[in-house]
Design a protein around this motif. Structure first.
Motif, PDB file in Angstrom:
ATOM      1  N   ILE A   1      -2.477  -4.870   8.220  1.00  0.00           N
ATOM      2  CA  ILE A   1      -3.565  -3.359   7.714  1.00  0.00           C
ATOM      3  C   ILE A   1      -4.293  -4.581   6.956  1.00  0.00           C
ATOM      4  O   ILE A   1      -3.496  -6.014   6.337  1.00  0.00           O
ATOM      5  CB  ILE A   1      -2.565  -2.458   6.603  1.00  0.00           C
TER       6      ILE A   1
ATOM      7  N   TRP B   1      -5.976  -2.032   1.654  1.00  0.00           N
ATOM      8  CA  TRP B   1      -4.901  -1.039   1.251  1.00  0.00           C
ATOM      9  C   TRP B   1      -4.476  -1.474  -0.233  1.00  0.00           C
ATOM     10  O   TRP B   1      -4.235  -2.366  -0.368  1.00  0.00           O
ATOM     11  CB  TRP B   1      -3.864  -1.239   2.772  1.00  0.00           C
TER      12      TRP B   1
ATOM     13  N   ASN C   1      -0.278   2.710   0.645  1.00  0.00           N
ATOM     14  CA  ASN C   1      -1.253   3.078   0.329  1.00  0.00           C
ATOM     15  C   ASN C   1      -3.078   2.950   0.855  1.00  0.00           C
ATOM     16  O   ASN C   1      -2.988   2.082  -0.139  1.00  0.00           O
ATOM     17  CB  ASN C   1      -1.239   4.465  -1.458  1.00  0.00           C
TER      18      ASN C   1
ATOM     19  N   VAL D   1      -1.200   4.481   6.647  1.00  0.00           N
ATOM     20  CA  VAL D   1      -1.292   4.308   8.050  1.00  0.00           C
ATOM     21  C   VAL D   1      -1.981   4.955   8.994  1.00  0.00           C
ATOM     22  O   VAL D   1      -0.493   5.543   9.255  1.00  0.00           O
ATOM     23  CB  VAL D   1      -0.460   2.930   8.288  1.00  0.00           C
TER      24      VAL D   1
END
Length: 95
Positions: free
Chosen positions: A28, A32, A44, A47
């Motif tokens: 990520i 995020w 959060n 994903v």
């Protein structure tokens, strides 16, 4: 060892974790929300990874991995296409 690894590419942070459902790394970016705890991460929003890869018969099949990472655990949502869909397990350590 940690359960999340941070790398910086061209000034952008990327976070990697090993997914036990897919048996591969997912990543990520820093858009995020991340609690900063590399041993017991919370990320959060959820994903979602998806794509195509060859199966055991070398046929290309679609895969989907959808999860929440909370307090060092990974909860796989039911729309994931692997055997851990619907389960929550410890996020494994990553090198």
């Amino acid at each position: 060892m940690a359960r999340l690894r941070e790398e910086t590419h061209n000034g952008n942070k990327k976070y990697y974790f090993h997914c036990p459902g897919c048996d591969r790394e997912h990543k990520i970016n820093d858009s995020w929300d991340f609690n900063g705890d590399f041993q017991n991460p919370t990320i959060n929003p959820s994903v979602l990874g998806r794509g195509k890869r060859p199966n055991e018969n070398e046929e290309w099949v679609e895969w989907r991995c959808h999860s929440w990472i909370t307090d060092g655990k990974i909860k796989f949502l039911n729309d994931s296409t692997h055997d851990l869909a619907g389960n929550t397990v410890e996020l494994p350590e990553i090198e």
